[in-house]
Design an enzyme around this catalytic site. Structure first.
Site, PDB file in Angstrom:
ATOM      1  N   GLY A  77      -5.380  -5.051   6.806  1.00 15.29           N
ATOM      2  CA  GLY A  77      -6.518  -4.166   7.044  1.00 15.29           C
ATOM      3  C   GLY A  77      -7.429  -4.616   8.173  1.00 15.29           C
ATOM      4  N   THR A 111       0.826  -1.203   0.000  1.00 17.77           N
ATOM      5  CA  THR A 111       0.000   0.000   0.000  1.00 17.77           C
ATOM      6  C   THR A 111       0.864   1.258   0.000  1.00 17.77           C
ATOM      7  OG1 THR A 111      -1.683  -1.175   1.147  1.00 17.77           O
ATOM      8  CG2 THR A 111      -1.619   1.175   1.544  1.00 17.77           C
ATOM      9  N   ARG A 128     -13.942  -7.966  -0.629  1.00 16.05           N
ATOM     10  CA  ARG A 128     -13.353  -7.558   0.660  1.00 16.05           C
ATOM     11  C   ARG A 128     -12.926  -6.075   0.603  1.00 16.05           C
ATOM     12  NH1 ARG A 128      -7.992  -5.468   2.168  1.00 16.05           N
ATOM     13  NH2 ARG A 128      -7.518  -6.211   4.239  1.00 16.05           N
ATOM     14  N   VAL A 129     -13.259  -5.325   1.642  1.00 14.25           N
ATOM     15  CA  VAL A 129     -12.797  -3.942   1.758  1.00 14.25           C
ATOM     16  C   VAL A 129     -11.912  -3.861   2.995  1.00 14.25           C
ATOM     17  CG1 VAL A 129     -13.505  -1.561   2.195  1.00 14.25           C
ATOM     18  CG2 VAL A 129     -14.797  -2.959   0.576  1.00 14.25           C
ATOM     19  N   GLY A 130     -10.742  -3.256   2.853  1.00 16.08           N
ATOM     20  CA  GLY A 130      -9.810  -3.177   3.978  1.00 16.08           C
ATOM     21  C   GLY A 130      -9.929  -1.869   4.735  1.00 16.08           C
ATOM     22  N   ASP A 131      -8.833  -1.495   5.399  1.00 14.05           N
ATOM     23  CA  ASP A 131      -8.815  -0.286   6.227  1.00 14.05           C
ATOM     24  C   ASP A 131      -8.664   1.000   5.425  1.00 14.05           C
ATOM     25  OD1 ASP A 131      -6.159  -1.496   5.677  1.00 14.05           O
ATOM     26  OD2 ASP A 131      -5.469   0.439   6.440  1.00 14.05           O
ATOM     27  N   THR A 163      -0.771   1.220   7.025  1.00 10.72           N
ATOM     28  CA  THR A 163      -0.550   0.091   6.116  1.00 10.72           C
ATOM     29  C   THR A 163      -0.391  -1.175   6.948  1.00 10.72           C
ATOM     30  OG1 THR A 163       1.029  -0.871   4.547  1.00 10.72           O
ATOM     31  CG2 THR A 163       1.911   0.758   6.053  1.00 10.72           C
ATOM     32  N   GLY A 164      -0.645  -2.317   6.331  1.00  8.07           N
ATOM     33  CA  GLY A 164      -0.553  -3.587   7.062  1.00  8.07           C
ATOM     34  C   GLY A 164      -1.782  -4.405   6.730  1.00  8.07           C
TER      35      GLY A 164
END
Ligand code: ASP
Length: 328
Positions: free
Chosen positions: A240, A187, A215-218, A237-238
């Site tokens: 999510g 990211t 899927r939706v992350g952070d 970052t990382g």
């Protein structure tokens, strides 16, 4: 007044990735570009957007053109941005837009909403003449195949990949898909403060490799993937799922407002992260209202670029399993 800029090209296990040199070069170039924009426009917002767009276009970071695919080999991109003046927009799971960060700006500027997702976000991009997402670069395709092989072969042992391997082996459809299909980038994000004291944050991603479709992350979630207040701007970052559970950017702003001590606030956030979701989970960068840049991470490494006394500093910091907290 002060100007400051720090950007990141992601936190994770950089040593196992191909294309590391190209990623470092991309972060160097985009740090310089962001600084040029900040000097010319004196706008933190323009700066973070341009720095993130530059990384999205690089093809060697996990955002925009270089985004990694989901488990079906498709790309679904997330991005978000915010300023200390309340300007805020995000997009989730877009499939056909080259620069999701430009689309997040359109959401903020031209719609009454904060987050727009899926194919209707892509339609919004088309309506505003944004360029389409080109086909996946060959090295990303290679990384996809490689990752899939390692997961199926049980070589990736952390919780996320273990859960994914179990999901695949428990589902016949996925087992067959993976069998028939048979590299690591990260990211990107930027935070800046301009001479008017406006702080801005922007983050963009292709998400975690081999995620499930939809899927939706952070990254498009305020407080998780990005956040800006009158005291800090922050980009994460990382993994999510861990970032959403711990809200590092939101927590940092609250801790910093309480203590007015950046080291203490960073340490509190990382303690909270360690206690809640464990190590090797995430990292973040930011600037504060005094123009100091900072970063913290507990992953194997994190790629960052910032400006110190007018000079570009780019660092790929590898410190396995240790919490690194830094204020410049
Ligand atoms: N945070 C991103 C996500 O989970 C991935 C990353 O930072 O590499 O979507």
């Amino acid at each position: 007044m002060v100007k400051a800029l720090i950007i990141h090209g992601g936190a994770g296990a950089w040593r196992i990735r191909p294309g590391v040199d190209e990623a470092i070069e991309a972060v160097r170039k985009c740090t310089g570009h962001g600084w040029e924009v900040l000097s010319r426009t004196n706008s933190a917002l323009e700066t973070v957007i341009e720095a993130v767009k530059c990384m999205e276009d690089s093809g060697f970071l996990n955002a925009g053109y270089g985004s990694v695919p989901n488990i079906l080999g498709e790309r679904e991109l997330d991005a978000g941005l915010m300023t200390s003046t309340g300007f805020m927009g995000a997009v989730a799971a877009v499939k056909a837009t080259r620069n999701p960060i430009l689309l997040a700006r359109i959401v903020a500027e031209r719609t009454p909403h904060v987050i727009i997702a899926g194919e209707n976000a892509d339609k919004l991009a088309l309506m505003h003449g944004l360029p389409p997402l080109p086909p996946m670069p060959p090295h990303v395709l290679e990384r996809y195949r490689d990752s899939l092989k390692r997961i199926i072969g049980g070589e990736q042992v952390d919780n996320y990949y273990e859960a994914l391997r179990k999901f695949i082996s428990d589902n016949q459809l996925y087992r067959e898909l993976v069998r028939s299909i048979l590299s690591v980038y990260d990211t990107v994000g930027a935070t800046a403060i301009d001479d008017n004291g406006v702080l801005a944050a922007a983050t963009s991603t292709g998400g975690v490799i081999l995620k499930l479709p939809g899927r939706v992350g952070d990254t498009p979630i305020p407080g998780a993937g990005f956040y800006a207040t009158s005291t800090i701007a922050c980009s994460s970052t990382g993994i999510g799922e861990y970032i959403i559970r711990t809200m590092p950017c939101l927590k940092l702003s609250l801790e910093y407002e309480l203590s007015n001590n950046m080291h203490q606030a960073l340490n509190k956030v990382m303690e909270h992260v360690e206690k809640s979701v464990g190590s090797n989970t995430l990292g973040f960068i930011g600037v504060d209202a005094k123009g100091r840049v900072f970063y913290a991470y507990n992953t194997e490494a994190m790629l960052i670029g910032y400006i110190r006394k007018g000079e570009i500093v780019v660092d790929l910091k590898p410190e396995p399993n240790v919490n690194i907290v830094h204020v410049e």
